[in-house]
Motif scaffolding. Structure first.
Motif, PDB file in Angstrom:
ATOM      1  N   HIS A  90       0.826  -1.199   0.000  1.00  0.00           N
ATOM      2  CA  HIS A  90       0.000   0.000   0.000  1.00  0.00           C
ATOM      3  C   HIS A  90       0.864   1.254   0.000  1.00  0.00           C
ATOM      4  O   HIS A  90       0.636   2.186  -0.791  1.00  0.00           O
ATOM      5  CB  HIS A  90      -0.927  -0.011   1.214  1.00  0.00           C
ATOM      6  CG  HIS A  90      -1.772   1.209   1.326  1.00  0.00           C
ATOM      7  ND1 HIS A  90      -1.588   2.165   2.300  1.00  0.00           N
ATOM      8  CD2 HIS A  90      -2.804   1.660   0.563  1.00  0.00           C
ATOM      9  CE1 HIS A  90      -2.471   3.133   2.138  1.00  0.00           C
ATOM     10  NE2 HIS A  90      -3.218   2.848   1.098  1.00  0.00           N
ATOM     11  N   PHE A  91       1.880   1.295   0.844  1.00  0.00           N
ATOM     12  CA  PHE A  91       2.770   2.455   0.908  1.00  0.00           C
ATOM     13  C   PHE A  91       3.483   2.674  -0.422  1.00  0.00           C
ATOM     14  O   PHE A  91       3.491   3.794  -0.954  1.00  0.00           O
ATOM     15  CB  PHE A  91       3.789   2.266   2.033  1.00  0.00           C
ATOM     16  CG  PHE A  91       4.991   3.141   1.907  1.00  0.00           C
ATOM     17  CD1 PHE A  91       4.926   4.497   2.212  1.00  0.00           C
ATOM     18  CD2 PHE A  91       6.206   2.622   1.464  1.00  0.00           C
ATOM     19  CE1 PHE A  91       6.042   5.313   2.073  1.00  0.00           C
ATOM     20  CE2 PHE A  91       7.327   3.427   1.335  1.00  0.00           C
ATOM     21  CZ  PHE A  91       7.245   4.775   1.636  1.00  0.00           C
ATOM     22  N   CYS A  92       4.089   1.618  -0.967  1.00  0.00           N
ATOM     23  CA  CYS A  92       4.864   1.788  -2.201  1.00  0.00           C
ATOM     24  C   CYS A  92       3.983   2.236  -3.358  1.00  0.00           C
ATOM     25  O   CYS A  92       4.355   3.117  -4.143  1.00  0.00           O
ATOM     26  CB  CYS A  92       5.592   0.488  -2.549  1.00  0.00           C
ATOM     27  SG  CYS A  92       6.990   0.100  -1.466  1.00  0.00           S
ATOM     28  N   GLY A  93       2.807   1.642  -3.474  1.00  0.00           N
ATOM     29  CA  GLY A  93       1.915   2.030  -4.561  1.00  0.00           C
ATOM     30  C   GLY A  93       1.460   3.469  -4.452  1.00  0.00           C
ATOM     31  O   GLY A  93       1.485   4.221  -5.433  1.00  0.00           O
ATOM     32  N   LYS A  94       1.055   3.878  -3.261  1.00  0.00           N
ATOM     33  CA  LYS A  94       0.603   5.258  -3.073  1.00  0.00           C
ATOM     34  C   LYS A  94       1.751   6.240  -3.290  1.00  0.00           C
ATOM     35  O   LYS A  94       1.562   7.324  -3.862  1.00  0.00           O
ATOM     36  CB  LYS A  94       0.014   5.427  -1.667  1.00  0.00           C
ATOM     37  CG  LYS A  94      -1.284   4.672  -1.420  1.00  0.00           C
ATOM     38  CD  LYS A  94      -2.480   5.286  -2.107  1.00  0.00           C
ATOM     39  CE  LYS A  94      -3.058   6.481  -1.398  1.00  0.00           C
ATOM     40  NZ  LYS A  94      -3.622   6.189  -0.078  1.00  0.00           N
ATOM     41  N   LEU A  95       2.953   5.881  -2.814  1.00  0.00           N
ATOM     42  CA  LEU A  95       4.109   6.762  -2.988  1.00  0.00           C
ATOM     43  C   LEU A  95       4.409   6.993  -4.465  1.00  0.00           C
ATOM     44  O   LEU A  95       4.830   8.088  -4.864  1.00  0.00           O
ATOM     45  CB  LEU A  95       5.321   6.166  -2.283  1.00  0.00           C
ATOM     46  CG  LEU A  95       6.594   7.019  -2.226  1.00  0.00           C
ATOM     47  CD1 LEU A  95       6.353   8.311  -1.445  1.00  0.00           C
ATOM     48  CD2 LEU A  95       7.742   6.219  -1.604  1.00  0.00           C
ATOM     49  N   LEU A  96       4.180   5.972  -5.282  1.00  0.00           N
ATOM     50  CA  LEU A  96       4.423   6.090  -6.720  1.00  0.00           C
ATOM     51  C   LEU A  96       3.256   6.752  -7.459  1.00  0.00           C
ATOM     52  O   LEU A  96       3.303   6.901  -8.676  1.00  0.00           O
ATOM     53  CB  LEU A  96       4.694   4.707  -7.316  1.00  0.00           C
ATOM     54  CG  LEU A  96       6.005   4.053  -6.843  1.00  0.00           C
ATOM     55  CD1 LEU A  96       6.070   2.605  -7.280  1.00  0.00           C
ATOM     56  CD2 LEU A  96       7.212   4.819  -7.358  1.00  0.00           C
ATOM     57  N   GLY A  97       2.207   7.132  -6.726  1.00  0.00           N
ATOM     58  CA  GLY A  97       1.103   7.863  -7.337  1.00  0.00           C
ATOM     59  C   GLY A  97      -0.032   7.003  -7.830  1.00  0.00           C
ATOM     60  O   GLY A  97      -0.810   7.444  -8.697  1.00  0.00           O
ATOM     61  N   LEU A  98      -0.179   5.797  -7.263  1.00  0.00           N
ATOM     62  CA  LEU A  98      -1.228   4.889  -7.713  1.00  0.00           C
ATOM     63  C   LEU A  98      -2.396   4.835  -6.734  1.00  0.00           C
ATOM     64  O   LEU A  98      -2.212   4.985  -5.525  1.00  0.00           O
ATOM     65  CB  LEU A  98      -0.659   3.476  -7.878  1.00  0.00           C
ATOM     66  CG  LEU A  98       0.315   3.291  -9.041  1.00  0.00           C
ATOM     67  CD1 LEU A  98       0.885   1.890  -9.016  1.00  0.00           C
ATOM     68  CD2 LEU A  98      -0.359   3.561 -10.377  1.00  0.00           C
ATOM     69  N   PRO A  99      -3.601   4.560  -7.242  1.00  0.00           N
ATOM     70  CA  PRO A  99      -4.788   4.415  -6.394  1.00  0.00           C
ATOM     71  C   PRO A  99      -4.818   3.015  -5.785  1.00  0.00           C
ATOM     72  O   PRO A  99      -5.546   2.135  -6.236  1.00  0.00           O
ATOM     73  CB  PRO A  99      -5.938   4.624  -7.388  1.00  0.00           C
ATOM     74  CG  PRO A  99      -5.382   4.118  -8.689  1.00  0.00           C
ATOM     75  CD  PRO A  99      -3.923   4.436  -8.683  1.00  0.00           C
ATOM     76  N   LEU A 100      -4.044   2.796  -4.734  1.00  0.00           N
ATOM     77  CA  LEU A 100      -3.809   1.443  -4.240  1.00  0.00           C
ATOM     78  C   LEU A 100      -4.929   0.942  -3.343  1.00  0.00           C
ATOM     79  O   LEU A 100      -5.278   1.567  -2.340  1.00  0.00           O
ATOM     80  CB  LEU A 100      -2.484   1.392  -3.477  1.00  0.00           C
ATOM     81  CG  LEU A 100      -1.489   0.322  -3.935  1.00  0.00           C
ATOM     82  CD1 LEU A 100      -1.926  -1.085  -3.621  1.00  0.00           C
ATOM     83  CD2 LEU A 100      -1.223   0.464  -5.436  1.00  0.00           C
ATOM     84  N   GLY A 101      -5.471  -0.185  -3.711  1.00  0.00           N
ATOM     85  CA  GLY A 101      -6.339  -0.958  -2.844  1.00  0.00           C
ATOM     86  C   GLY A 101      -5.621  -2.229  -2.446  1.00  0.00           C
ATOM     87  O   GLY A 101      -4.582  -2.580  -3.014  1.00  0.00           O
ATOM     88  N   VAL A 102      -6.163  -2.930  -1.471  1.00  0.00           N
ATOM     89  CA  VAL A 102      -5.557  -4.181  -1.025  1.00  0.00           C
ATOM     90  C   VAL A 102      -6.656  -5.214  -0.818  1.00  0.00           C
ATOM     91  O   VAL A 102      -7.668  -4.934  -0.168  1.00  0.00           O
ATOM     92  CB  VAL A 102      -4.762  -3.990   0.285  1.00  0.00           C
ATOM     93  CG1 VAL A 102      -4.180  -5.338   0.754  1.00  0.00           C
ATOM     94  CG2 VAL A 102      -3.636  -2.978   0.100  1.00  0.00           C
ATOM     95  N   ASP A 103      -6.446  -6.390  -1.392  1.00  0.00           N
ATOM     96  CA  ASP A 103      -7.284  -7.532  -1.073  1.00  0.00           C
ATOM     97  C   ASP A 103      -6.703  -8.158   0.191  1.00  0.00           C
ATOM     98  O   ASP A 103      -5.688  -8.852   0.151  1.00  0.00           O
ATOM     99  CB  ASP A 103      -7.283  -8.534  -2.232  1.00  0.00           C
ATOM    100  CG  ASP A 103      -8.311  -9.636  -2.054  1.00  0.00           C
ATOM    101  OD1 ASP A 103      -8.814  -9.793  -0.927  1.00  0.00           O
ATOM    102  OD2 ASP A 103      -8.598 -10.350  -3.039  1.00  0.00           O
ATOM    103  N   VAL A 104      -7.302  -7.865   1.321  1.00  0.00           N
ATOM    104  CA  VAL A 104      -6.827  -8.339   2.616  1.00  0.00           C
ATOM    105  C   VAL A 104      -7.253  -9.798   2.735  1.00  0.00           C
ATOM    106  O   VAL A 104      -8.393 -10.093   3.080  1.00  0.00           O
ATOM    107  CB  VAL A 104      -7.424  -7.488   3.758  1.00  0.00           C
ATOM    108  CG1 VAL A 104      -6.929  -7.975   5.108  1.00  0.00           C
ATOM    109  CG2 VAL A 104      -7.066  -6.018   3.555  1.00  0.00           C
ATOM    110  N   CYS A 105      -6.337 -10.713   2.432  1.00  0.00           N
ATOM    111  CA  CYS A 105      -6.758 -12.088   2.216  1.00  0.00           C
ATOM    112  C   CYS A 105      -5.685 -13.092   2.612  1.00  0.00           C
ATOM    113  O   CYS A 105      -4.530 -12.742   2.849  1.00  0.00           O
ATOM    114  CB  CYS A 105      -7.124 -12.281   0.744  1.00  0.00           C
ATOM    115  SG  CYS A 105      -5.728 -12.059  -0.396  1.00  0.00           S
TER     116      CYS A 105
END
Length: 463
Positions: free
Chosen positions: A350-365
């Motif tokens: 989540h951190f890396c994706g958001k830092l790179l400017g992406l709309p990060l979601g996570v499948d908590v699974c």
């Protein structure tokens, strides 16, 4: 280029940048499986100390996968925004961590820097962070995307409504969709993983979802998560395709194992954009990723799985997606063995994706053979909510009966919204209010909730 560091009078040597990054990673089973993990806590700490002293510019100068053999590396290097990088170019990885956590560094600073940050830089700094650091820094990142509604606004949490069915029975899919809508889920996307790949069956799913969305006037988007080549055939056949989906990875060889390359993704992006089905935006791509995918394809080049996961975000970023999510525990315990590793990996992704400017979601699974349970997913879900995750999954009963894994339920999203005061995408929430499912504050209305929606659904079914 080798790296060396002395800790407590003991000297440690790391053969090159990818060795240093791998040894600095928090422990996980996938890196053990690849034979690249640190052999002791002392070696891991020595690697982190050496990594903290490394200039950010060195991560740009020495790709972990050679430029000549990998189109993902070429994409990252050739697309690097040096003007965006300039304000942080003088920093070491350790100083970059301090800059990210500094109260004076705000969302606008991070947004301006995003295109100057490479996946390797994001991965490197995450290895120096505690879980709470990953939450604090990710929470500052603001990434907003649009198609038929607006995803990622501050104080908002969206949900992918995932109505999978083991035989793609339209009645089963429709029932799961209505179940999710009644509980306020579906503003990220209503997305089905098909059980089969026959084009007529896929077309039936697209038309079913589109009939529900258009007939009920729901401001959301739909997706059938077939292979991208099947989606291109569906577009040619006139299917009502909103978003184009594809699983991606962090190396050219791993993407090839998925049957894709950058040229194919560009073709799909252009095809989806040409349909012009969005109403408030035109971001049409949906990508899924997961730590361990390159290793499972024997396409990891000796690079640790978390760095390769960040490189997958470098691929996604090139296509301005509406949605990206890490299916964090789905690949299995060979790569993330237990709840502790899954929680850490989810926060890193989540951190890396958001830092790179992406709309990060996570499948908590997690899969049923991993050493994890619902308490672990509760921890990760709550921390991601605090960190500002764009969206999570909504699966009936949290048990995906087609894919055979455990995720988060519609009720889990209600829990997270309740304890953190989070609302849905504004357009979708306004629709829920018209359906008399929520009040003006976005809170569920229990007594007669659902009667208006179900009546409308019956009209759509009868038409």
């Amino acid at each position: 280029m080798p790296f060396a560091h002395t800790v407590g009078g003991v000297g440690w040597r790391f053969e090159d940048l990818k060795d240093l990054l791998a040894k600095a990673s928090p422990h996980r089973s996938g890196d053990d499986l690849a034979g690249i993990a640190a052999r002791s806590a002392e070696e891991r700490m020595a690697a982190r100390c050496a990594l903290a002293d490394l200039p950010l510019a060195a991560l740009l100068a020495e790709p972990v996968v050679p430029y000549e053999v990998d189109e993902v590396t070429r994409l990252v290097v050739d697309g690097h925004d040096r003007a965006a990088f300039a304000p942080i170019a003088h920093l070491t990885v350790g100083a970059f961590r301090e800059w990210l956590l500094d109260d004076a560094t705000g969302p606008d600073d991070l947004a301006r820097a995003a295109r100057g940050i490479t996946p390797e830089m994001a991965a490197a700094v995450s290895k120096l962070m505690r879980n709470q650091d990953l939450v604090v820094a990710a929470r500052k990142c603001r990434v907003v995307t649009r198609f038929r509604d607006t995803i990622g606004l501050p104080g908002r949490l969206s949900v992918r409504l995932q109505p999978n069915h083991p035989t793609d029975d339209p009645r089963g899919v429709a029932a799961a969709v209505l179940d999710g809508l009644l509980l306020g889920a579906g503003d990220a996307v209503i997305g089905v993983n098909p059980a089969g790949d026959a084009l007529p069956d896929l077309l039936a799913l697209w038309r079913l979802l589109d009939r529900l969305v258009q007939g009920l006037a729901i401001p959301t988007q739909t997706c059938v998560l077939a292979h991208v080549t099947a989606q291109l055939r569906a577009i040619e056949a006139g299917a009502p395709v909103d978003l184009v989906f594809q699983s991606i990875a962090g190396t050219e060889a791993a993407n090839r194992s998925f049957g894709v390359d950058l040229a194919l993704l560009r073709e799909a992006h252009a095809a989806a954009r040409s349909l012009r089905r969005g109403t408030v935006g035109d971001q049409v791509m949906y990508f899924e990723t997961g730590q361990g995918s390159a290793l499972s394809a024997n396409a990891h080049h000796g690079v640790d799985q978390q760095t390769l996961e960040a490189r997958a975000y470098g691929v996604a970023r090139a296509f301005d997606p509406l949605l990206v999510n890490s299916v964090v525990g789905f690949i299995g315990p060979e790569y993330l063995a237990d709840g502790r590793q899954i929680v850490r990996a989810g926060l890193e992704d989540h951190f890396c994706g958001k830092l790179l400017g992406l709309p990060l979601g996570v499948d908590v699974c997690y899969t049923n053979h991993a050493d994890a349970d619902g308490d672990d997913t509760d921890v990760l879900l709550t921390m991601l909510g605090v960190a500002g995750v764009a969206y999570v999954m909504g699966v009936p009963g949290a048990d995906d009966v087609m894919l055979g894994y455990q995720s988060t339920s519609f009720h889990d999203a209600l829990y997270l919204r309740s304890v953190l005061g989070l609302r849905r995408a504004p357009e979708f929430e306004a629709w829920l209010a018209r359906m008399e499912l929520v009040d003006d504050a976005g809170m569920p209305i229990p007594p007669a909730a659902g009667s208006r929606l179900l009546a409308a659904a019956r009209e759509v079914a009868a038409s």
